[in-house]
Design a protein around this motif. Structure first.
Motif, mmCIF file in Angstrom:
data_model
loop_
_atom_site.group_PDB
_atom_site.id
_atom_site.type_symbol
_atom_site.label_atom_id
_atom_site.label_comp_id
_atom_site.label_asym_id
_atom_site.label_seq_id
_atom_site.Cartn_x
_atom_site.Cartn_y
_atom_site.Cartn_z
ATOM 1 N N ASN A 66 -13.671 9.494 18.772
ATOM 2 C CA ASN A 66 -13.155 8.498 17.836
ATOM 3 C C ASN A 66 -11.885 9.000 17.165
ATOM 4 O OD1 ASN A 66 -15.095 6.495 18.229
ATOM 5 N ND2 ASN A 66 -16.482 7.398 16.739
ATOM 6 N N VAL A 67 -10.893 8.118 17.082
ATOM 7 C CA VAL A 67 -9.640 8.374 16.371
ATOM 8 C C VAL A 67 -9.548 7.356 15.238
ATOM 9 C CG1 VAL A 67 -7.133 8.453 16.529
ATOM 10 C CG2 VAL A 67 -8.526 9.295 18.426
ATOM 11 N N VAL A 68 -9.372 7.830 14.013
ATOM 12 C CA VAL A 68 -9.342 6.974 12.829
ATOM 13 C C VAL A 68 -7.884 6.739 12.443
ATOM 14 C CG1 VAL A 68 -10.113 6.690 10.452
ATOM 15 C CG2 VAL A 68 -11.550 7.911 12.096
ATOM 16 N N ILE A 69 -7.549 5.462 12.210
ATOM 17 C CA ILE A 69 -6.169 5.049 11.937
ATOM 18 C C ILE A 69 -6.119 4.384 10.574
ATOM 19 C CG2 ILE A 69 -4.278 3.567 12.710
ATOM 20 C CD1 ILE A 69 -5.603 3.804 15.541
ATOM 21 N N ALA A 70 -5.121 4.763 9.777
ATOM 22 C CA ALA A 70 -4.892 4.163 8.459
ATOM 23 C C ALA A 70 -3.795 3.116 8.567
ATOM 24 C CB ALA A 70 -4.502 5.235 7.444
ATOM 25 N N LEU A 71 -4.010 1.958 7.954
ATOM 26 C CA LEU A 71 -3.015 0.894 7.934
ATOM 27 C C LEU A 71 -1.929 1.225 6.909
ATOM 28 C CD1 LEU A 71 -5.429 -2.148 8.050
ATOM 29 C CD2 LEU A 71 -3.957 -1.382 9.900
ATOM 30 N N THR A 72 -0.673 1.116 7.311
ATOM 31 C CA THR A 72 0.441 1.385 6.411
ATOM 32 C C THR A 72 1.131 0.115 5.938
ATOM 33 O OG1 THR A 72 1.927 1.665 8.312
ATOM 34 C CG2 THR A 72 0.854 3.641 7.447
ATOM 35 N N GLU A 73 0.694 -1.041 6.431
ATOM 36 C CA GLU A 73 1.278 -2.307 6.007
ATOM 37 C C GLU A 73 0.699 -2.726 4.653
ATOM 38 O OE1 GLU A 73 3.584 -4.017 7.386
ATOM 39 O OE2 GLU A 73 3.775 -3.156 9.392
ATOM 40 N N PRO A 74 1.413 -3.558 3.886
ATOM 41 C CA PRO A 74 0.854 -4.072 2.636
ATOM 42 C C PRO A 74 -0.415 -4.884 2.887
ATOM 43 C CG PRO A 74 3.230 -4.463 2.746
ATOM 44 C CD PRO A 74 2.811 -3.982 4.092
ATOM 45 N N ARG A 75 -1.249 -4.926 1.870
ATOM 46 C CA ARG A 75 -2.534 -5.631 1.992
ATOM 47 C C ARG A 75 -2.338 -7.100 2.347
ATOM 48 N NH1 ARG A 75 -6.960 -7.647 2.794
ATOM 49 N NH2 ARG A 75 -8.740 -7.697 1.398
ATOM 50 N N GLU A 76 -1.247 -7.721 1.913
ATOM 51 C CA GLU A 76 -1.034 -9.132 2.176
ATOM 52 C C GLU A 76 -0.858 -9.410 3.664
ATOM 53 O OE1 GLU A 76 0.614 -7.312 0.044
ATOM 54 O OE2 GLU A 76 -0.208 -8.030 -1.865
ATOM 55 N N ARG A 77 -0.351 -8.438 4.421
ATOM 56 C CA ARG A 77 -0.136 -8.650 5.854
ATOM 57 C C ARG A 77 -1.441 -8.765 6.616
ATOM 58 N NH1 ARG A 77 4.053 -6.856 8.762
ATOM 59 N NH2 ARG A 77 2.867 -7.908 10.420
ATOM 60 N N TRP A 78 -2.456 -8.027 6.216
ATOM 61 C CA TRP A 78 -3.716 -8.024 6.968
ATOM 62 C C TRP A 78 -4.883 -8.446 6.088
ATOM 63 C CZ3 TRP A 78 -6.936 -4.426 4.722
ATOM 64 C CH2 TRP A 78 -6.319 -3.416 3.984
ATOM 65 N N ALA A 79 -4.616 -9.329 5.113
ATOM 66 C CA ALA A 79 -5.680 -9.749 4.194
ATOM 67 C C ALA A 79 -6.791 -10.507 4.906
ATOM 68 C CB ALA A 79 -5.086 -10.614 3.078
ATOM 69 N N ARG A 80 -6.502 -11.129 6.025
ATOM 70 C CA ARG A 80 -7.516 -11.901 6.748
ATOM 71 C C ARG A 80 -8.379 -11.043 7.645
ATOM 72 N NH1 ARG A 80 -6.493 -17.316 6.384
ATOM 73 N NH2 ARG A 80 -7.814 -17.720 8.193
ATOM 74 N N LEU A 81 -8.059 -9.777 7.782
ATOM 75 C CA LEU A 81 -8.903 -8.879 8.568
ATOM 76 C C LEU A 81 -10.137 -8.492 7.773
ATOM 77 C CD1 LEU A 81 -6.447 -6.402 10.326
ATOM 78 C CD2 LEU A 81 -7.901 -8.114 11.407
ATOM 79 N N GLY A 82 -11.241 -8.344 8.454
ATOM 80 C CA GLY A 82 -12.485 -7.946 7.825
ATOM 81 C C GLY A 82 -13.137 -6.798 8.558
ATOM 82 N N ASP A 83 -14.334 -6.480 8.159
ATOM 83 C CA ASP A 83 -15.063 -5.359 8.756
ATOM 84 C C ASP A 83 -15.553 -5.739 10.147
ATOM 85 O OD1 ASP A 83 -16.441 -2.762 8.650
ATOM 86 O OD2 ASP A 83 -18.259 -3.972 8.613
ATOM 87 N N GLY A 84 -15.285 -4.875 11.134
ATOM 88 C CA GLY A 84 -15.763 -5.101 12.493
ATOM 89 C C GLY A 84 -14.904 -6.036 13.312
ATOM 90 N N TYR A 85 -13.612 -6.216 12.967
ATOM 91 C CA TYR A 85 -12.716 -7.076 13.727
ATOM 92 C C TYR A 85 -12.085 -6.272 14.870
ATOM 93 C CZ TYR A 85 -12.853 -10.879 10.306
ATOM 94 O OH TYR A 85 -13.246 -11.914 9.509
ATOM 95 N N ARG A 86 -11.906 -6.944 16.015
ATOM 96 C CA ARG A 86 -11.343 -6.285 17.194
ATOM 97 C C ARG A 86 -9.830 -6.470 17.215
ATOM 98 N NH1 ARG A 86 -9.638 -7.851 22.140
ATOM 99 N NH2 ARG A 86 -9.882 -6.419 23.895
ATOM 100 N N LEU A 87 -9.112 -5.441 17.702
ATOM 101 C CA LEU A 87 -7.659 -5.515 17.892
ATOM 102 C C LEU A 87 -7.243 -4.500 18.944
ATOM 103 C CD1 LEU A 87 -7.352 -2.879 16.003
ATOM 104 C CD2 LEU A 87 -6.792 -4.468 14.201
ATOM 105 N N GLU A 88 -5.998 -4.630 19.386
ATOM 106 C CA GLU A 88 -5.442 -3.741 20.401
ATOM 107 C C GLU A 88 -4.635 -2.634 19.711
ATOM 108 O OE1 GLU A 88 -6.155 -3.826 23.562
ATOM 109 O OE2 GLU A 88 -7.417 -5.606 23.255
#
Length: 426
Positions: A324-346
């Motif tokens: 497992n590789v853990v990644i921290a989001l560096t974008e402002p919260r407003e950019r990914w406010a619609r993301l939730g726990d357990g969402y899939r992405l590339e």
């Protein structure tokens, strides 16, 4: 005879017939024979030329590329999933009967809020023999309580008598009518009676607890009815309810997960990579996140590579070693406010990049023995050229030596492409 020979010679001379004159028909036949021979020779020459043309090597059609200078990025792509950084699994602290949990996923709770209540579980059902034994123990315990109370009364009476005797002896001692030994004996007797009373009281308490234990086995404990025996389950932190594991009321054992609480604003991305790719990932590497439901990409950084890997079967059923590789989001919260726990992405993690390198399409580079090579085009013919390769990107390869920039190269050369073969470009 001799006289006659001249006459014979003179008479034997005959004139030769005149030469035959060619007729027009014979001339036509001769010309036809010559024409047939000429046509046959021409046909043979044409057949020989056609055979030579058919047998000569033909140009091989190929697809062309070229070596260029420019930026090159080496990255690894994999599907990832979002998760809350600090999630708390709230479990049952004790065994008992839990009430129905009315909270829904997404409900907000504050630290210390009551999430559920756990009541003592009912006593198990007893068969007739076990119930008779339990009732017998209860009767014996009640009898022991009566006996203990009698012992307490007897000890109290003995103590009262000892105290009266001590008072009388103290008076006599004050008048000088008795000895010191008699006074000490009276004091000793009083202390002994006090200890006897204390021991009798302890025995009474033990007998009462025996009665309570026997009644608990039978499921009857009138002394505890009406007392607050419920255990409350409190929220450990403020946040949202992420998941409810146990909704209906029922009996649970200590440690049973009831629900999860966390703060979705503190979100991270976890992706499992092949260990062969993970060894090239460094904390702080750039990450591009896409395919999460909205246009554009999100930027992030690698925060941690977990030290322990695991085995997972691929889609083809092959066991793969991953980590497992853990990644921290560096974008402002407003950019990914619609993301939730357990969402899939590339997830696309950049392993290496450079702004100006000599590179070639991956389809132009192939293995040649223990090294690498390309087919460059020189005056319409293929020339096998050894090269040294460096980093390998998604569609291009870094060339360290072998060819110059803007050199035409053969893409995906087949078995027909050999050194020196004429090529035909589309």
């Amino acid at each position: 005879m001799t006289l006659l020979e001249p006459s014979l010679r003179s008479t034997s001379k005959v004139k030769a017939p005149p030469a035959a004159v060619p007729q027009p028909r014979d001339r036509r036949r001769k010309r036809l024979r010559l024409l047939r021979r000429g046509l046959a020779a021409v046909a043979l020459l044409a057949l020989a030329a056609a055979a030579a043309w058919a047998m000569r090597p033909r140009a091989v059609p190929v697809e062309l590329g070229a070596s260029t200078r420019g930026p090159l990025v080496v990255a690894v792509e994999e599907s990832g999933m979002t998760r809350v950084k600090d999630r708390f699994v709230v479990s049952a602290p004790v065994s008992g009967s839990v009430t129905r949990i009315a909270l829904e996923p997404g409900d907000r709770v504050a630290a210390g809020d009551v999430l559920a209540e756990i009541a003592p579980a009912l006593s198990p059902l007893l068969d007739p023999r076990a119930r008779a034994e339990a009732e017998g123990r209860l009767l014996a315990a009640l009898s022991a309580v009566g006996q203990a109370r009698s012992n307490v009364s007897r000890a109290q009476a003995a103590l009262e008598l000892a105290r009266q005797e001590l008072t009388r002896v103290q008076g006599l001692k004050a008048q000088g009518a008795t000895t010191t030994q008699a006074l000490e004996q009276a004091e000793f007797t009083t202390r002994m009676r006090e200890e006897d009373l204390e021991s009798a009281e302890y025995g009474a308490k033990i007998a009462q607890e025996e009665v309570r234990s026997a009644r608990a086995v039978l499921g009857v404990d009138p002394e505890r009815q009406g007392r607050g025996t419920h255990a409350t389950v409190l929220a450990p932190v403020s946040g949202l309810v992420l998941q409810v594991h146990r909704r209906s009321a029922g009996v649970v054992v200590a440690g049973t997960p009831l629900l999860e609480v966390g703060d979705p604003a503190a979100l991270e991305v976890v992706v499992d990579l092949l260990t062969t790719d993970a060894v090239n990932v460094q904390p702080g590497s750039k990450v591009a996140l896409s395919g999460w439901g909205e246009p554009g990409t999100l930027n992030g950084r690698v925060r941690r590579i977990e030290p322990s890997g695991f085995t997972r079967a691929s889609a083809l059923g092959v066991d793969e070693q991953r980590v497992n590789v853990v990644i921290a989001l560096t974008e402002p919260r407003e950019r990914w406010a619609r993301l939730g726990d357990g969402y899939r992405l590339e997830v696309r993690i950049v392993l290496w990049q450079a702004d100006d390198v000599l590179k070639a399409p991956q389809g132009a580079v192939f293995r040649h023995g223990d090294a690498w090579a390309v087919y460059r085009i020189d005056q319409g013919r293929a020339r096998l050229t050894p090269v040294r390769v460096g980093h390998r990107g998604e569609a291009e390869v870094e060339l360290l030596s072998g060819v110059a920039p803007q050199t035409p190269l053969v893409l995906h050369p087949g078995d027909r492409v050999k050194d020196g073969v004429r090529l035909e470009a589309p």
